[in-house]
Write an enzyme that holds these catalytic residues in place. Structure first.
Site, PDB file in Angstrom:
ATOM      1  N   HIS A  88       0.847  -1.186   0.000  1.00  0.00           N
ATOM      2  CA  HIS A  88       0.000   0.000   0.000  1.00  0.00           C
ATOM      3  C   HIS A  88       0.887   1.243   0.000  1.00  0.00           C
ATOM      4  O   HIS A  88       2.089   1.153   0.258  1.00  0.00           O
ATOM      5  CB  HIS A  88      -0.895   0.036   1.258  1.00  0.00           C
ATOM      6  CG  HIS A  88      -0.111   0.176   2.525  1.00  0.00           C
ATOM      7  ND1 HIS A  88       0.500  -0.897   3.145  1.00  0.00           N
ATOM      8  CD2 HIS A  88       0.206   1.263   3.292  1.00  0.00           C
ATOM      9  CE1 HIS A  88       1.137  -0.496   4.226  1.00  0.00           C
ATOM     10  NE2 HIS A  88       0.984   0.826   4.343  1.00  0.00           N
ATOM     11  N   ASP A 107       0.844   5.140   1.926  1.00  0.00           N
ATOM     12  CA  ASP A 107       0.153   5.826   3.017  1.00  0.00           C
ATOM     13  C   ASP A 107      -0.526   7.086   2.459  1.00  0.00           C
ATOM     14  O   ASP A 107      -0.045   7.688   1.509  1.00  0.00           O
ATOM     15  CB  ASP A 107       1.146   6.212   4.127  1.00  0.00           C
ATOM     16  CG  ASP A 107       1.739   4.973   4.813  1.00  0.00           C
ATOM     17  OD1 ASP A 107       1.140   3.891   4.706  1.00  0.00           O
ATOM     18  OD2 ASP A 107       2.791   5.111   5.461  1.00  0.00           O
ATOM     19  N   HIS A 154       4.750   0.079  -0.076  1.00  0.00           N
ATOM     20  CA  HIS A 154       5.494  -0.720   0.902  1.00  0.00           C
ATOM     21  C   HIS A 154       4.594  -1.794   1.502  1.00  0.00           C
ATOM     22  O   HIS A 154       3.371  -1.740   1.363  1.00  0.00           O
ATOM     23  CB  HIS A 154       6.097   0.185   1.996  1.00  0.00           C
ATOM     24  CG  HIS A 154       5.103   1.048   2.703  1.00  0.00           C
ATOM     25  ND1 HIS A 154       4.528   2.157   2.139  1.00  0.00           N
ATOM     26  CD2 HIS A 154       4.567   0.953   3.947  1.00  0.00           C
ATOM     27  CE1 HIS A 154       3.702   2.710   2.994  1.00  0.00           C
ATOM     28  NE2 HIS A 154       3.695   1.995   4.100  1.00  0.00           N
ATOM     29  N   ARG A 179       7.673  -9.011  15.411  1.00  0.00           N
ATOM     30  CA  ARG A 179       8.161  -7.681  15.021  1.00  0.00           C
ATOM     31  C   ARG A 179       7.109  -6.648  15.390  1.00  0.00           C
ATOM     32  O   ARG A 179       5.920  -6.902  15.213  1.00  0.00           O
ATOM     33  CB  ARG A 179       8.406  -7.660  13.511  1.00  0.00           C
ATOM     34  CG  ARG A 179       8.761  -6.309  12.960  1.00  0.00           C
ATOM     35  CD  ARG A 179       9.185  -6.413  11.495  1.00  0.00           C
ATOM     36  NE  ARG A 179       9.568  -5.108  11.025  1.00  0.00           N
ATOM     37  CZ  ARG A 179       8.747  -4.242  10.430  1.00  0.00           C
ATOM     38  NH1 ARG A 179       7.492  -4.575  10.214  1.00  0.00           N
ATOM     39  NH2 ARG A 179       9.174  -3.062  10.056  1.00  0.00           N
TER      40      ARG A 179
HETATM   41  C1  LIG Z   1      -4.724   8.260   9.305  1.00  0.00           C
HETATM   42  C2  LIG Z   1      -4.776   7.001   8.902  1.00  0.00           C
HETATM   43  C3  LIG Z   1      -3.861   6.425   7.880  1.00  0.00           C
HETATM   44  C4  LIG Z   1      -4.388   5.006   7.693  1.00  0.00           C
HETATM   45  C5  LIG Z   1      -5.843   5.162   8.009  1.00  0.00           C
HETATM   46  C6  LIG Z   1      -5.770   5.981   9.302  1.00  0.00           C
HETATM   47  O1  LIG Z   1      -7.026   6.519   9.646  1.00  0.00           O
HETATM   48  C7  LIG Z   1      -5.233   5.113  10.452  1.00  0.00           C
HETATM   49  C8  LIG Z   1      -4.554   3.831   9.951  1.00  0.00           C
HETATM   50  C9  LIG Z   1      -3.710   4.047   8.701  1.00  0.00           C
HETATM   51  C10 LIG Z   1      -3.427   2.776   7.916  1.00  0.00           C
HETATM   52  C11 LIG Z   1      -2.254   1.933   8.463  1.00  0.00           C
HETATM   53  C12 LIG Z   1      -2.020   0.735   7.563  1.00  0.00           C
HETATM   54  C13 LIG Z   1      -2.065   1.065   6.067  1.00  0.00           C
HETATM   55  C14 LIG Z   1      -3.276   1.979   5.747  1.00  0.00           C
HETATM   56  C15 LIG Z   1      -3.434   2.191   4.232  1.00  0.00           C
HETATM   57  C16 LIG Z   1      -4.514   1.425   6.410  1.00  0.00           C
HETATM   58  O2  LIG Z   1      -5.322   0.648   5.946  1.00  0.00           O
HETATM   59  O3  LIG Z   1      -4.611   1.953   7.704  1.00  0.00           O
HETATM   60  C17 LIG Z   1      -3.107   3.266   6.529  1.00  0.00           C
HETATM   61  C18 LIG Z   1      -4.157   4.366   6.317  1.00  0.00           C
HETATM   62  C19 LIG Z   1      -3.793   5.350   5.213  1.00  0.00           C
HETATM   63  O4  LIG Z   1      -2.634   5.778   5.101  1.00  0.00           O
HETATM   64  O5  LIG Z   1      -4.716   5.672   4.451  1.00  0.00           O
HETATM   65  O1  LIG Z   2       5.348  -2.361   9.937  1.00  0.00           O
HETATM   66  C1  LIG Z   2       5.862  -1.742   9.026  1.00  0.00           C
HETATM   67  O2  LIG Z   2       7.067  -1.753   8.786  1.00  0.00           O
HETATM   68  C2  LIG Z   2       4.983  -0.940   8.084  1.00  0.00           C
HETATM   69  C3  LIG Z   2       3.744  -0.380   8.737  1.00  0.00           C
HETATM   70  C4  LIG Z   2       2.954   0.453   7.783  1.00  0.00           C
HETATM   71  O3  LIG Z   2       3.225   0.484   6.620  1.00  0.00           O
HETATM   72  C5  LIG Z   2       1.819   1.256   8.269  1.00  0.00           C
HETATM   73  O4  LIG Z   2       1.461   1.178   9.463  1.00  0.00           O
HETATM   74  O5  LIG Z   2       1.262   2.003   7.440  1.00  0.00           O
HETATM   75 FE   LIG Z   3       2.177   2.111   5.593  1.00  0.00          FE
END
Ligand SMILES: C=C1C[C@]23C[C@@]1(O)CC[C@H]2[C@@]12CCC[C@@](C)(C(=O)O1)[C@H]2[C@@H]3C(=O)O
Ligand SMILES: O=C(O)CCC(=O)C(=O)O
Ligand SMILES: [Fe+2]
Length: 375
Positions: free
Chosen positions: A220, A222, A282, A292
C-alpha cells in the site's frame, strides 16, 4: 465485503488467536508472497544534522519515496519505552484487546488495517490506532494501569510534531519553494497547525510458522504527507523500488539501523509536489522466530486544509496533475478505493482527451477486478 468490524466477535477471536497455531491456517495462507524480484539496492540513510540534508531528502523523495533518518534527536530510551509498551499492549489476552476493538466504521482502537477489506486472505498482524489522546482507548485495555503506556505515547508524539514539521520544511525546501508558500506547515499561533491531530498506528507481526505463505501487511501507499516509522531491530519492512535499471520494480528490505527512523513519503506529498515526490509502495513481511513491532506516525495537514499541487512548481507546460483534497476527504477515498485513490483525483493533462475519470467509474472497475482476481 464486510469489514472486520462488521463481523461477529467469535471471528475476531479466531482471527487474532493465529499466533498460537502450529501452521498457517487457510484463512491466512497467501498463495505467493515473494512475487517480485528482490534487490540489494539500499534506501538512503540521511543525517538530519548534515548541511546537505534538504538536497539529499529531495533526491530520496524523488527516487525512492523513502529514506531513513539519523540525527533526529529522539532519545533512544524513549524509543525503547515505546517499543516495550507496544509489546506490552499486544501481549494482552485477545479478549482484553477486543475491549478496545475498533467500532464499525471507526478509526481508533484495536483491529486490522482498513485495507484488509480488499483481500480475501487475512494479514498476519494486529494493529492499534490512536488519534489524538491515547487515554480513552488505553483505559479500555488497562482500566487502572494505563499511565506508563499513555506517557510513552504522549512523549513520543511531542517529539514527532516538531520532527514532522522540520522534515516537511526540508522536503519543501528541496523543491525550491519557501516555507511561506505552505504557511500551514509552520506552526504558529495564527496558523491552525495544531488542528492536525496526531495519528499513531501500533503494529505487531507475530512470529509465523511458515513466513513465505503469510502476509504481515499487504502493499500500500500511506495517505499522509509522510509517515515516520519506528521499526525496532527486526527486519520486515519492504519498499517497492521502481527505477531499477532492469526496468522491473523490486522489493527492497529496509534494514533496521540502530536509533534511525524510516520516513515513507505519502500520497499527499505526491500531490503537493505535483508528482515529483513518489509515494512509496510498501508492505510488511513476517519471520519465523521473532515478533516484530512497528510504530507509524502519520504526518498530515490540518483537517480543513486543502492540499493541491504547489503553484510555483507549475509552468506553461505543466498544469496541476491532481485536484485539491483535504486529508479527511482523501482518507475516505483511500478507504473506498485502496490503491486507486490517487488516480481518482488525477486531472487530465493538457491535450489529453477529456477522460471520464470519475471516482465512481474507478470504483466500479476496481471492485470488478478485485472480485475477479481475489487472492
Ligand atoms: C490516518 C490514517 C492512515 C491510515 C488510516 C488511518 O485513519 C489510520 C490507519 C492508517 C493505515 C495503516 C495501515 C495502512 C493503511 C493504508 C490502512 O489501511 O490503515 C493506513 C491508512 C492510510 O494511510 O490511508
Ligand atoms: O510495519 C511496518 O514496517 C509498516 C507499517 C505500515 O506500513 C503502516 O502502518 O502504514
Ligand atoms: Fe504504511
Amino acid at each position: 465485503m464486510p469489514s472486520l468490524s462488521d463481523q461477529p466477535l467469535i471471528h475476531h477471536l479466531q482471527q487474532f488467536e493465529f499466533k498460537t497455531l502450529p501452521e498457517v491456517p487457510d484463512s491466512h495462507a497467501w498463495p505467493v508472497v515473494n512475487d517480485h524480484p528482490h534487490g540489494d539496492d539500499a534506501v538512503p540513510v540521511i543525517d538530519l544534522a548534515c548541511p546537505d540534508a534538504a538536497r539529499l531528502i529531495g533526491q530520496a523523495c524523488e527516487e525512492w519515496g523513502a529514506f531513513q533518518i539519523t540525527g533526529h534527536g529522539v532519545p533512544v530510551d524513549l524509543l525503547d519505552r515505546l517499543e516495550a509498551q507496544t509489546r506490552r499492549l499486544f501481549s494482552l489476552p485477545t479478549g482484553q484487546k477486543l475491549k478496545a476493538a475498533r467500532s464499525p466504521g471507526g478509526v481508533t482502537g484495536y483491529g486490522v488495517a482498513n485495507i484488509s477489506a480488499f483481500f480475501s486472505k487475512l494479514f498476519w498482524s494486529e494493529g492499534f490506532t490512536i488519534v489524538g489522546s491515547p487515554h480513552d482507548e488505553a483505559r479500555k485495555l488497562w482500566p487502572d494501569d494505563s499511565a506508563e503506556f499513555c506517557g510513552a505515547i504522549e512523549e513520543y508524539t511531542s517529539w514527532m510534531k516538531p520532527l514532522g514539521c522540520r522534515l516537511m520544511l526540508l522536503m519543501v525546501a528541496s523543491l525550491g519553494v519557501s516555507a511561506g508558500d505552505i504557511d500551514w506547515a509552520v506552526p504558529s499561533k495564527e496558523t491552525t497547525h495544531e488542528a492536525a491531530l496526531p495519528v499513531i498506528q501500533l503494529n505487531s507481526y507475530p512470529a509465523c510458522p511458515d513466513p513465505d505463505r503469510a502476509m504481515g501487511l499487504a502493499e500500500h501507499t500511506d495517505s499522509s504527507l509522510f509517515t515516520i516509522l519506528y521499526q525496532g531491530n527486526v527486519r520486515g519492512l519492504q519498499l517497492l523500488h521502481g527505477n531499477h535499471p532492469t526496468g522491473r520494480a523490486r522489493w527492497v528490505t529496509v534494514p533496521p539501523v540502530a536509533g534511525a527512523l524510516v520516513v515513507n513519503v505519502g500520497d499527499l506529498s505526491h500531490i503537493l509536489s505535483n508528482g515529483r515526490f513518489q509515494s512509496v509502495t510498501h508492505r510488511a513481511i513476517v519471520n519465523r522466530t521473532q515478533t516484530r513491532i512497528s510504530v507509524a506516525y502519520f504526518y498530515g495537514p490540518p483537517a480543513h486544509f486543502k492540499i493541491s499541487p504547489i503553484e510555483k512548481l507549475m509552468g506553461p507546460q505543466q498544469g496541476p496533475a491532481y485536484r485539491a483534497v483535504t486529508w479527511p476527504e482523501y482518507l475516505t477515498l483511500k478507504r473506498r478505493l485502496y490503491n486507486q485513490a490517487l488516480a481518482s483525483i488525477r486531472l487530465p493533462t493538457e491535450g489529453e482527451e477529456s477522460r471520464t475519470n470519475t471516482s465512481e467509474m474507478i470504483t466500479a472497475a476496481y471492485t470488478r477486478r478485485h472480485e475477479e482476481a481475489k487472492v
